[in-house]
Design a protein around this motif. Structure first.
Motif, PDB file in Angstrom:
ATOM      1  N   SER A 171       0.821  -1.214   0.000  1.00 39.00           N
ATOM      2  CA  SER A 171       0.000   0.000   0.000  1.00 39.00           C
ATOM      3  C   SER A 171       0.854   1.263   0.000  1.00 39.00           C
ATOM      4  CB  SER A 171      -0.937   0.012   1.212  1.00 39.00           C
ATOM      5  OG  SER A 171      -1.905  -1.011   1.111  1.00 39.00           O
ATOM      6  N   LYS A 235     -11.025   5.975  -5.532  1.00 38.61           N
ATOM      7  CA  LYS A 235     -11.342   5.643  -4.143  1.00 38.61           C
ATOM      8  C   LYS A 235     -12.766   6.070  -3.790  1.00 38.61           C
ATOM      9  CE  LYS A 235      -9.906   6.733   0.603  1.00 38.61           C
ATOM     10  NZ  LYS A 235      -8.933   7.499   1.428  1.00 38.61           N
ATOM     11  N   MET A 238     -15.491   3.717  -5.425  1.00 35.81           N
ATOM     12  CA  MET A 238     -15.331   2.278  -5.222  1.00 35.81           C
ATOM     13  C   MET A 238     -16.490   1.736  -4.391  1.00 35.81           C
ATOM     14  SD  MET A 238     -11.994   0.265  -3.697  1.00 35.81           S
ATOM     15  CE  MET A 238     -10.947   0.739  -5.075  1.00 35.81           C
ATOM     16  N   LEU A 240     -18.721  -0.830  -1.915  1.00 35.03           N
ATOM     17  CA  LEU A 240     -18.416  -1.465  -0.632  1.00 35.03           C
ATOM     18  C   LEU A 240     -17.792  -2.838  -0.853  1.00 35.03           C
ATOM     19  CD1 LEU A 240     -18.555  -1.558   2.449  1.00 35.03           C
ATOM     20  CD2 LEU A 240     -20.897  -2.450   2.235  1.00 35.03           C
ATOM     21  N   GLU A 242     -15.961  -3.864  -3.380  1.00 32.84           N
ATOM     22  CA  GLU A 242     -14.570  -3.709  -3.801  1.00 32.84           C
ATOM     23  C   GLU A 242     -13.689  -3.265  -2.638  1.00 32.84           C
ATOM     24  OE1 GLU A 242     -13.216  -4.521  -6.718  1.00 32.84           O
ATOM     25  OE2 GLU A 242     -15.178  -5.335  -7.231  1.00 32.84           O
ATOM     26  N   ARG A 243     -14.217  -2.403  -1.777  1.00 32.39           N
ATOM     27  CA  ARG A 243     -13.445  -1.960  -0.611  1.00 32.39           C
ATOM     28  C   ARG A 243     -13.120  -3.137   0.307  1.00 32.39           C
ATOM     29  NH1 ARG A 243     -13.389   3.517   1.059  1.00 32.39           N
ATOM     30  NH2 ARG A 243     -14.207   4.919  -0.531  1.00 32.39           N
ATOM     31  N   ALA A 247      -9.451  -4.524   1.092  1.00 34.26           N
ATOM     32  CA  ALA A 247      -9.010  -4.576   2.487  1.00 34.26           C
ATOM     33  C   ALA A 247      -8.539  -5.980   2.854  1.00 34.26           C
ATOM     34  CB  ALA A 247     -10.142  -4.132   3.407  1.00 34.26           C
ATOM     35  N   TYR A 251      -4.971  -3.792   1.291  1.00 33.57           N
ATOM     36  CA  TYR A 251      -4.851  -2.383   0.931  1.00 33.57           C
ATOM     37  C   TYR A 251      -5.197  -1.510   2.125  1.00 33.57           C
ATOM     38  CZ  TYR A 251      -5.333   2.108  -1.338  1.00 33.57           C
ATOM     39  OH  TYR A 251      -5.187   3.428  -1.665  1.00 33.57           O
ATOM     40  N   PHE A 253      -6.630   1.840   3.299  1.00 26.64           N
ATOM     41  CA  PHE A 253      -7.435   2.955   2.807  1.00 26.64           C
ATOM     42  C   PHE A 253      -7.127   4.270   3.523  1.00 26.64           C
ATOM     43  CE2 PHE A 253      -9.950  -0.444   0.986  1.00 26.64           C
ATOM     44  CZ  PHE A 253     -10.347   0.105  -0.221  1.00 26.64           C
ATOM     45  N   THR A 299     -13.605  -2.544 -10.584  1.00 26.34           N
ATOM     46  CA  THR A 299     -12.512  -2.123  -9.707  1.00 26.34           C
ATOM     47  C   THR A 299     -12.053  -0.708 -10.015  1.00 26.34           C
ATOM     48  OG1 THR A 299     -11.774  -4.429  -9.608  1.00 26.34           O
ATOM     49  CG2 THR A 299     -10.228  -2.743  -8.845  1.00 26.34           C
TER      50      THR A 299
END
Length: 350
Positions: A171, A235, A238, A240, A242-243, A247, A251, A253, A299
């Motif tokens: 990240s 960002k 994106m 939920l 994909e988040r 994660a 990644y 955030f 994505t």
């Protein structure tokens, strides 16, 4: 060299698409299972408790099995396209790359087996590949190796920070500076033709390409696939789902917005183009940029590529947006490799 030569190589490179076909069929079966369950719910008052219980268990079990099969087949498709590629006629060897902060990034050079880089230092046309986030250097093999073999180019690539075999935090946007150092290192090699270097980037690799290669006066052309050129926008929009996936794969955030702004390729694009080494006027973007994306990319939304097209003022022949293919051009790899080969060969001939 005629297109048929590249096409015959690609036919060998992509011998079948059984993975994609199986995945689509299982998705259809999964949908039918869910529809059947909804029909059961409509008539639940007419069913006994045991039948409802069994129906629930079957629904949960079959959904889990379907999810597992699709997940495994996706991994199989990735392995087929990336990890299991063995390309006869090419030599692959380690390329020493240690960043300015002292970290070894695992890097590689591919070249035709008839090359002797030890004694023959003649400058050769070169491609540099930058992979996407959470991946590794072999992600780009499926696109770059066919033309490397057929056109006798050199190819350099590496595992980015925290990915593949390279240690670190994936990240950390310092990996973009790593890409800049890698590019400069390749350009210093005596057997690299400084006037004929093309950089190809996928996903975050495309963002790196936009930041470090597009403005570079010694880079002949760039190819960018599924690029998040506006990282703040990417960002923001994106989903939920994909988040959660990002994660789970590590990644962070909490990356500061100033870093996202600093490394957004859209801020480096110039409508008039870039002045290349030895020139006095900018080279138009349509003479050195190719963009590829998928409209259904969950994505990196296609708006990233659309904004880049507008900012760069590209002609239609300089971009291609597929209707389907998700983020990694699923089912379109053959066509992506063919368009890349045509574009790169044209750039190298100019």
């Amino acid at each position: 060299m005629e297109n048929t030569h590249i096409e015959s190589t690609l036919h060998d490179f992509y011998p079948q698409r059984i993975w994609t076909t199986l995945i689509h069929r299982i998705k259809i079966i999964w949908l039918l299972i869910d529809i059947s369950f909804l029909v059961t719910l409509v008539f639940q008052n007419q069913l006994s408790g045991w039948i409802l219980f069994i129906t629930w268990m079957l629904f949960i079990g079959l959904n889990l099995v379907s999810f597992f099969l699709i997940f495994r087949l996706n991994l199989g498709m990735i392995a087929t396209n990336w990890d299991n590629i063995e390309y006869t006629g090419l030599i692959k060897r380690d390329f020493r790359f240690i960043t300015s902060n002292g970290v070894r990034n695992y890097a590689y050079i591919y070249y035709p087996e008839n090359f002797d880089l030890e004694s023959d230092l003649s400058p050769r046309k070169t491609i540099i590949g930058l992979h996407g986030w959470g991946s590794h250097h072999r992600e780009m093999d499926r696109y770059c190796l066919p033309i490397i073999k057929k056109e006798n180019y050199l190819y350099f690539t590496f595992d980015a920070r925290g990915q593949g075999q390279t240690p670190g935090n994936k990240s950390d946007f310092g990996q973009i500076e790593d890409a800049r150092e890698f590019l400069e290192l390749v350009l210093k090699q005596p057997y690299v033709d400084k006037k004929n270097v093309v950089v190809v980037g996928m996903s975050l690799g495309a963002a790196k390409t936009a930041v470090v290669a597009y403005p570079h006066p010694n880079i002949k052309a760039v190819v960018m696939l599924s690029g998040p050129f506006d990282l703040l926008l990417t960002k923001k929009i994106m989903t939920l789902k994909e988040r959660i996936i990002f994660a789970l794969f590590g990644y962070n955030f909490s990356v500061p917005d100033e870093d996202l702004r600093k490394y957004s390729g859209i801020n480096y694009f110039k409508p008039e183009g870039i002045i290349l080494q030895g020139d006095t006027q900018p080279t138009p973007n349509h003479d050195r940029v190719l963009l590829l994306a998928n409209r259904d990319d969950p994505t990196v939304k296609v708006v990233n590529t659309e904004k880049a097209i507008e900012k760069l003022q590209l002609k239609h022949e300089n971009y291609r947006i597929f209707k389907r293919g998700h983020h990694c051009f699923e089912g379109n790899e053959y066509f992506v490799a063919l368009e890349m080969a045509d574009f790169i060969r044209k750039m190298m001939q100019n």
